[in-house]
Design an enzyme around this catalytic site. Structure first.
Site, mmCIF file in Angstrom:
data_model
loop_
_atom_site.group_PDB
_atom_site.id
_atom_site.type_symbol
_atom_site.label_atom_id
_atom_site.label_comp_id
_atom_site.label_asym_id
_atom_site.label_seq_id
_atom_site.Cartn_x
_atom_site.Cartn_y
_atom_site.Cartn_z
ATOM 1 N N GLY A 77 3.390 -4.550 -1.408
ATOM 2 C CA GLY A 77 2.425 -4.025 -2.349
ATOM 3 C C GLY A 77 2.785 -2.913 -2.899
ATOM 4 O O GLY A 77 3.502 -2.044 -2.011
ATOM 5 N N ARG A 141 7.224 -9.909 -1.914
ATOM 6 C CA ARG A 141 6.851 -10.103 -0.709
ATOM 7 C C ARG A 141 7.845 -11.145 0.188
ATOM 8 O O ARG A 141 7.394 -11.470 1.144
ATOM 9 C CB ARG A 141 5.334 -10.337 -0.507
ATOM 10 N N ASP A 172 5.566 -4.229 8.284
ATOM 11 C CA ASP A 172 6.294 -5.644 8.327
ATOM 12 C C ASP A 172 7.749 -5.483 7.691
ATOM 13 O O ASP A 172 8.660 -6.064 8.453
ATOM 14 C CB ASP A 172 5.387 -6.551 7.468
ATOM 15 N N LYS A 198 6.024 3.121 2.960
ATOM 16 C CA LYS A 198 5.067 3.020 2.172
ATOM 17 C C LYS A 198 3.918 2.025 2.505
ATOM 18 O O LYS A 198 4.048 0.929 3.476
ATOM 19 C CB LYS A 198 6.076 2.333 1.081
ATOM 20 N N THR A 199 2.753 2.524 1.931
ATOM 21 C CA THR A 199 1.868 1.592 1.797
ATOM 22 C C THR A 199 0.417 2.411 1.632
ATOM 23 O O THR A 199 0.113 3.466 2.145
ATOM 24 C CB THR A 199 1.380 0.390 3.044
ATOM 25 N N ASP A 201 -2.272 1.301 2.583
ATOM 26 C CA ASP A 201 -3.291 1.238 3.350
ATOM 27 C C ASP A 201 -3.326 2.523 4.689
ATOM 28 O O ASP A 201 -4.416 2.599 5.079
ATOM 29 C CB ASP A 201 -2.838 0.188 4.216
HETATM 30 P P1 FBP Z 1 1.187 -3.552 1.791
HETATM 31 O O1 FBP Z 1 0.850 -3.549 3.044
HETATM 32 O O2 FBP Z 1 2.224 -4.480 1.254
HETATM 33 O O3 FBP Z 1 1.446 -2.093 1.308
HETATM 34 O O4 FBP Z 1 -0.005 -4.099 0.968
HETATM 35 C C1 FBP Z 1 -1.114 -3.307 0.433
HETATM 36 C C2 FBP Z 1 -2.113 -4.175 -0.135
HETATM 37 O O5 FBP Z 1 -2.618 -3.449 -1.182
HETATM 38 C C3 FBP Z 1 -3.227 -4.285 0.949
HETATM 39 O O6 FBP Z 1 -4.220 -3.206 0.980
HETATM 40 C C4 FBP Z 1 -3.728 -5.544 0.195
HETATM 41 O O7 FBP Z 1 -4.636 -6.495 1.213
HETATM 42 C C5 FBP Z 1 -2.490 -6.390 -0.303
HETATM 43 O O8 FBP Z 1 -1.720 -5.263 -0.504
HETATM 44 C C6 FBP Z 1 -2.886 -7.238 -1.423
HETATM 45 O O9 FBP Z 1 -1.648 -7.780 -1.677
HETATM 46 P P2 FBP Z 1 -1.310 -8.541 -3.027
HETATM 47 O O10 FBP Z 1 -0.729 -7.609 -3.697
HETATM 48 O O11 FBP Z 1 -0.293 -9.523 -2.613
HETATM 49 O O12 FBP Z 1 -2.372 -9.119 -3.708
#
Ligand code: FBP
Length: 545
Positions: A77, A141, A172, A198-199, A201
């Site tokens: 993400g 991803r 991951d 990165k994230t 979250d």
């Molecule tokens: P990452 O762990 O890849 O940084 O994801 C962050 C995130 O925004 C989460 O908060 C959310 O659940 C997910 O990505 C949503 O995924 P997508 O972008 O595939 O809709």
């Protein structure tokens, strides 16, 4: 490309670097490290990259270095600041030797496997400095975890003369970076692999990593929006706003936004789990506050809901665990394939235990379908697709009716996630990310592999930040994923005995009863430091001496 006035002004911003990275460096090595859990097993799985020391960069002697070609991948993400990691890395490799080259793999790890890449030149980099988004090379991803992928990767790395690969990703993706580093080291392919945390979250953090990049900007963006809603709410005094916030499993984003905006209610999934609360308990908790405010004539309020809530309700967590098992093909470890969604649901219902089936059937149909059907490529339930904000408000309305309380209960629903993931990075993220990228170039120059780039002491002015590297194996343990035991980086959830949660818990009753809203306003890039350069409340509370 037409640019906004802010974009033009912001392009000129020179991100700050820690003092240690402003000149030649030398790597100061600490003692040998151990993984956070399952040491013997992790050591066996990572014989070449286990036990390496933590590194801190200190001032060193200038040395002439050969050009080095580096590849970079954005994984998962989007998170504000990714472009600054790349620009910091670019400036870093060019400072090693101006003949060095940086290649970006397109649309995530898949770009490495499919040999889809572009050279990142200074003209391109200059277009993206201090901007949000991952659009410079795109993200994806695809999981990098199979030997065939690693072998496809080495073909293109050799062709481009790439000696080091930087993977910018969450837990991951950095787990996969570590597996790749080990594989290339074992095969003596001569390619180093470095990760960057990165994230949005905020769940990739530990003793070495203070925060993942993007968390700061994303939380500030959501807090601005929540503050605006609270002003509206306090002006019209007629709605309860149910606001779901991204963050996958962990509630760091919801908690940080609560600390910034002081809403009437903020649920914290980790607490729901620790207290063994049922969905009904959560509904009662909200309904009681709604009723208490109504008794004071306040038929309005705000509720923050972390997106992972549902999977922390113990009965649902148990159900999800079994769903993950039955939906994985034991022979391949891959998700099972089904002819149709209905076939998948029928298979689930017949395969799971009776008590779990009862929990599944007690859920509203849309939520039950969601749980049974959707998984991301890492095998995680796609919690961001579950409309918990609507589910809870529906159930609270029912509960209030049943208990003859709060005659006026009108609701509005929001889900904030994508609104913040590509925001222009705050000064904190702009500096932090640039430093992470620049620092990655120093880890490469020092010949390291299987390390994550780290910058610490970030509540101090940037010049005092500490730069270095942590072996990724140090953060690993064995966890059950997709029906199999796997070495993974331990995810950091909200700690209930940590300072941020304790501060929140000490104030939430007052925020529930009274209207104590704070309106943070938009991120500021120019102006007084207390307005522009504050780190998150989470970091400030965690690091308060
Ligand atoms: P990452 O762990 O890849 O940084 O994801 C962050 C995130 O925004 C989460 O908060 C959310 O659940 C997910 O990505 C949503 O995924 P997508 O972008 O595939 O809709």
């Amino acid at each position: 490309m037409t640019k906004s006035a802010l974009q033009i002004a912001r392009a000129a911003y020179q991100p700050k670097l820690p003092k240690a990275l402003q000149g030649p460096v030398s790597a100061k090595e600490g003692a040998a490290t151990q993984s956070v859990g399952d040491q013997a097993k992790i050591k066996e799985l990572f014989p070449n990259t286990y036990g390496l020391p933590v590194i801190e960069f200190v001032a060193g002697e200038a040395q002439k270095q050969e050009p080095i070609n580096v590849g970079v991948i954005l994984s998962g993400g989007q998170a504000p600041g990714g472009h600054n990691v790349i620009s910091g890395l670019f400036d870093g490799v060019k400072s090693i030797n101006p003949e060095s080259k940086l290649y970006g793999f397109i649309l995530g790890p898949g770009g490495l496997v499919d040999h889809n890449y572009m050279e990142l030149t200074s003209d391109i980099i200059d277009e993206y400095r201090n901007t949000g988004g991952f659009d410079i090379i795109g993200s994806g991803r695809t999981k990098l975890e199979k030997e065939e992928q690693f072998e496809k990767g080495i073909e293109i790395l050799r062709q481009l003369g790439i000696k080091a690969l930087v993977i910018i990703g969450g837990d991951d993706s950095n787990t996969n970076a570590c597996v790749l580093a080990e594989y290339y080291a074992a095969k003596k392919y001569g390619v180093q692999v470095i990760g960057c945390p990165k994230t949005i979250d905020g769940d990739l953090k530990n003793e070495q990593i203070e925060t993942s990049f993007g968390f700061d900007t994303a939380c500030k963006t959501y807090s601005e929006l929540i503050g605006n809603i609270q002003r509206d709410c306090n002006s019209a005094r007629k709605y309860w706003h149910f606001i779901k916030l991204m963050g996958r499993s962990a509630s760091h984003i919801a908690l940080e936004c609560a600390l910034q905006t002081q809403p009437n209610i903020c649920l914290v999934s980790e607490e729901v789990e620790a207290k063994g609360m049922s969905l009904d308990d959560v509904v009662n908790y909200i309904a009681d506050i709604v009723a208490a405010r109504a008794a004071e004539g306040n038929n309005f309020g705000t509720v923050l809901i972390p997106e992972g809530l549902i999977e922390f309700i113990p009965a649902i967590k148990k159900l999800i665990r079994e769903l993950n098992e039955v939906l994985t093909d034991p022979a391949t470890g891959e998700p099972r394939e089904f002819e149709s969604a209905d076939a998948q649901i029928a298979f689930v219902k017949k395969s799971i235990a009776k008590d779990n089936r009862a929990v599944l059937e007690s859920l509203p149909e849309d939520v039950a379908r969601q749980l049974c059907l959707d998984r991301d490529p890492h095998g995680n339930v796609q919690v961001s697709l579950i409309e918990t904000e609507k589910l809870l408000s529906r159930m609270v309305a029912k509960k209030l009716k049943e208990t003859h309380r709060a005659p006026k209960f009108s609701t509005q629903h929001h889900f904030f996630g994508y609104e913040g993931r590509c925001a222009a990075p705050s000064n904190y993220d702009a500096d932090y990310c640039y430093s992470l990228g620049f620092n990655a170039s120093r880890l490469i120059a020092a010949g390291k592999t299987g390390y994550m780039s780290i910058i610490r002491n970030t509540t101090a002015p940037a010049a005092e930040w500490i730069a270095g590297g942590v072996p990724i194996t140090m953060m690993m343990n064995i966890e059950r994923r997709n029906g199999a035991d796997k070495p993974v980086i331990r995810k950091a959830l909200v700690e209930l005995d940590g300072a941020p949660f304790k501060f929140f818990a000490a104030h939430r009753d007052e925020w529930a009863k009274q209207t104590s809203y704070v309106y943070p306003g938009p991120i500021q890039y120019f102006g007084p430091t207390e307005v522009c350069d504050q780190p998150t409340k989470t970091l400030q509370l965690e690091q308060a001496k």
